[in-house]
Design a protein around this motif. Structure first.
Motif, PDB file in Angstrom:
ATOM      1  N   ARG A   1      34.160  41.151  39.731  1.00  0.00           N
ATOM      2  CA  ARG A   1      34.841  42.343  40.239  1.00  0.00           C
ATOM      3  C   ARG A   1      33.794  43.216  40.923  1.00  0.00           C
ATOM      4  O   ARG A   1      32.686  43.377  40.405  1.00  0.00           O
TER       5      ARG A   1
ATOM      6  N   ASP B   1      38.493  38.633  40.381  1.00  0.00           N
ATOM      7  CA  ASP B   1      39.493  39.641  40.091  1.00  0.00           C
ATOM      8  C   ASP B   1      40.467  39.678  41.282  1.00  0.00           C
ATOM      9  O   ASP B   1      40.062  39.458  42.424  1.00  0.00           O
ATOM     10  N   SER B   2      41.743  39.956  41.018  1.00  0.00           N
ATOM     11  CA  SER B   2      42.724  39.764  42.092  1.00  0.00           C
ATOM     12  C   SER B   2      42.520  40.728  43.267  1.00  0.00           C
ATOM     13  O   SER B   2      42.675  40.346  44.420  1.00  0.00           O
ATOM     14  N   GLU B   3      42.119  41.968  42.980  1.00  0.00           N
ATOM     15  CA  GLU B   3      41.876  42.903  44.095  1.00  0.00           C
ATOM     16  C   GLU B   3      40.678  42.456  44.925  1.00  0.00           C
ATOM     17  O   GLU B   3      40.679  42.542  46.146  1.00  0.00           O
TER      18      GLU B   3
ATOM     19  N   GLN C   1      39.686  39.460  45.237  1.00  0.00           N
ATOM     20  CA  GLN C   1      40.095  38.282  45.994  1.00  0.00           C
ATOM     21  C   GLN C   1      40.904  38.654  47.243  1.00  0.00           C
ATOM     22  O   GLN C   1      40.657  38.145  48.335  1.00  0.00           O
ATOM     23  N   SER C   2      41.854  39.573  47.099  1.00  0.00           N
ATOM     24  CA  SER C   2      42.642  39.871  48.309  1.00  0.00           C
ATOM     25  C   SER C   2      41.800  40.601  49.346  1.00  0.00           C
ATOM     26  O   SER C   2      41.996  40.395  50.546  1.00  0.00           O
TER      27      SER C   2
END
Ligand code: ATP
Ligand code: MG
Length: 481
Positions: free
Chosen positions: A144, A175-177, A179-180
């Motif tokens: 992250r 972490d997904s944020e 990643q995007s």
């Protein structure tokens, strides 16, 4: 907790403290200590300025603009000691406009890329400074960014590739944020120097599971900044003998090379060996063929590696492995002369690397390992031909002796004669005999010059590529590869 820190690193920290300068272990080494991995290098950050650090360590050296002072040690190489830093504006997505010193460890941690890399450890007290909850992320195995990912990638786009590198090295997830933000910011990587991209690429390749980062790079549209050639292979179907697309096959080959701990050039060859398949795909009777993909592939590999500013030696080795990866090795059918030509083509120093590239290719296709019996047999054939002459230089005659013998003047005809002699010796090493070759020299010199040139060119083509014809013949018979 008791961390395994080399005595010399402890000593550096203690020396700084005694001189009145607060200091911490920081970055990758703290992350690795918490993970129970062995740190690659040891970084110390301190409130001292570069000048003060140099005073404390008179033997140290300071040769950059970032404040890092190198302190030599006997057992752990160079330990980098860097003042707490602040980084102001990044107007170009790659360099801070200005580096200034900070007076709090927290400020230094805030400029670091990921929470897991933004932890400081006080060596003497064992105190940990972890304002971004890096330890929690390490426990969850999550990568992250410190702060908003779009902002942090906007400052330095290389961080996106570093994130993927850590996925492969540490088996963490994004972490997904984070990643995007990578997906959205991928094109910022075009501003990053090829050298920096190459260094992260090498770290990915040298990790134990490089496929996972490269596959993510493909999905997140980062791949083209490593090499634009790869993207074309994504989704390109092969023929009946191949269960995987070209890209999947290359990733599987690379992962096998990594599992076997093969050196960098073999891993890179495993990743690139079929790179030209998308360019050379032709449908013949409903079957895909990729004729000449190793020749085009060698060229594309060279170009891609040159673009990434790889050292010349690595480029030469890797392109040779790609160029010659299509050799025929069925021990039931192969002749010693074919093995000899294979050795000649790739060169004796790369033969075993070529075998390893081939093994990676084979496993990457989903085929079982070669049987130990056939492998042993092939190896012994290689060892046998390694003692035979395989280049013009190893013939018992040379240009000079040919000219002496015939009274010929220097010129291309000498080269043709040598090439013809080599073709004969590659077929039968016993012919590398002075009286036999000298009698052939006289016969060849008596030929009409045009005829000599024709036979000479034919011999050269045969010496270089008889393999290919054989492969084609076999492929025709068995309908494979
Ligand atoms: P390795 O195990 O490969 O040495 P590392 O995390 O130590 O991994 P380095 O490139 O040695 O990586 O960098 C040391 C530390 O410097 C990192 O842990 C991180 O805190 C910081 N850092 C490195 N590169 C960047 C960057 N591009 N942006 C922000 N911080 C960075
Ligand atoms: Mg490091």
């Amino acid at each position: 907790m008791n961390y395994k820190i080399p005595q010399e690193v402890k000593d550096i920290s203690e020396t700084l403290s005694k001189a009145g300068f607060e200091n911490f272990l920081v970055g990758g080494c703290v992350r690795d200590l918490l993970l129970g991995r062995e740190p690659k290098d040891w970084d110390i950050t301190t409130i001292a300025t570069p000048e003060e650090i140099q005073k404390v360590f008179p033997d140290s050296f300071y040769e950059n603009d970032f404040g890092t002072v190198g302190v030599k040690t006997e057992t752990t190489g160079i330990v980098e000691v860097t003042p707490y830093r602040l980084e102001s504006e990044y107007s170009d997505a790659r360099h801070p406009d200005k580096v200034t010193w900070a007076n709090k460890i927290e400020d230094d941690l805030a400029r670091r890329d990921f929470t897991m890399n933004a932890i400081a450890l006080n060596i003497e007290t064992g105190e940990i400074i972890d304002p971004f909850e890096g330890r929690k992320d390490i426990e969850k195995k999550v990568i992250r960014t410190v702060g908003k990912p779009e902002e942090r990638f906007g400052e330095d786009a290389l961080r996106m590739l570093r994130a993927l590198r850590f996925v492969s090295e540490l088996s963490f997830v994004l972490d997904s944020e984070t990643q995007s933000a990578i997906g959205e910011g991928a094109n910022l990587l075009k501003k990053i120097s090829k050298e920096r991209i190459r260094d992260e690429f090498v770290k990915i390749i040298m990790s134990d599971n490089p496929a996972i980062a490269l596959d993510m790079a493909a999905r997140l549209s980062l791949l083209k900044y490593i090499s634009s050639e790869f993207e074309q292979g994504i989704g390109v179907e092969q023929n009946k003998a191949h269960a995987y697309t070209v890209w999947e096959h290359l990733l599987r080959s690379l992962n096998h090379a990594a599992a076997k701990k093969f050196p960098l050039h073999v891993r890179v060859a495993a990743l690139f060996h079929d790179i030209a398949k998308p360019h050379t795909k032709r449908m013949v009777n409903d079957q895909a063929t990729f004729y000449g993909h190793e020749v085009v592939g060698a060229r594309l590999t060279r170009k891609a590696l040159e673009d990434l500013r790889f050292p010349k030696d690595l480029i030469e080795k890797t392109t040779k492995l790609v160029r010659w990866h299509m050799f025929f090795s069925d021990t039931e059918q192969i002749t010693l002369s074919a093995v000899r030509r294979m050795v000649r083509n790739v060169g004796p120093e790369l033969v075993w690397d070529l075998m390893n590239t081939r093994a990676a290719d084979r496993i990457g296709t989903g085929r079982p390992k070669e049987t130990p019996y056939r492998l042993r047999k092939y190896h012994s054939m290689i060892e046998q031909v390694m003692r035979d002459p395989i280049s013009v230089k190893q013939l018992v005659v040379n240009g000079e002796s040919i000219m002496k013998l015939t009274g010929a003047t220097p010129g291309p005809h000498i080269g043709f004669i040598l090439e013809i002699l080599l073709a004969e010796v590659l077929d039968e090493p016993k012919r590398n005999d002075k009286s036999y070759l000298e009698s052939r020299v006289k016969e060849l010199y008596d030929l009409d010059p045009q005829e000599l040139e024709r036979v000479g060119r034919e011999a050269r083509a045969k010496n270089e590529s008889e393999e290919e014809k054989e492969i084609e013949k076999i492929k025709g018979e068995y309908g494979v590869k």
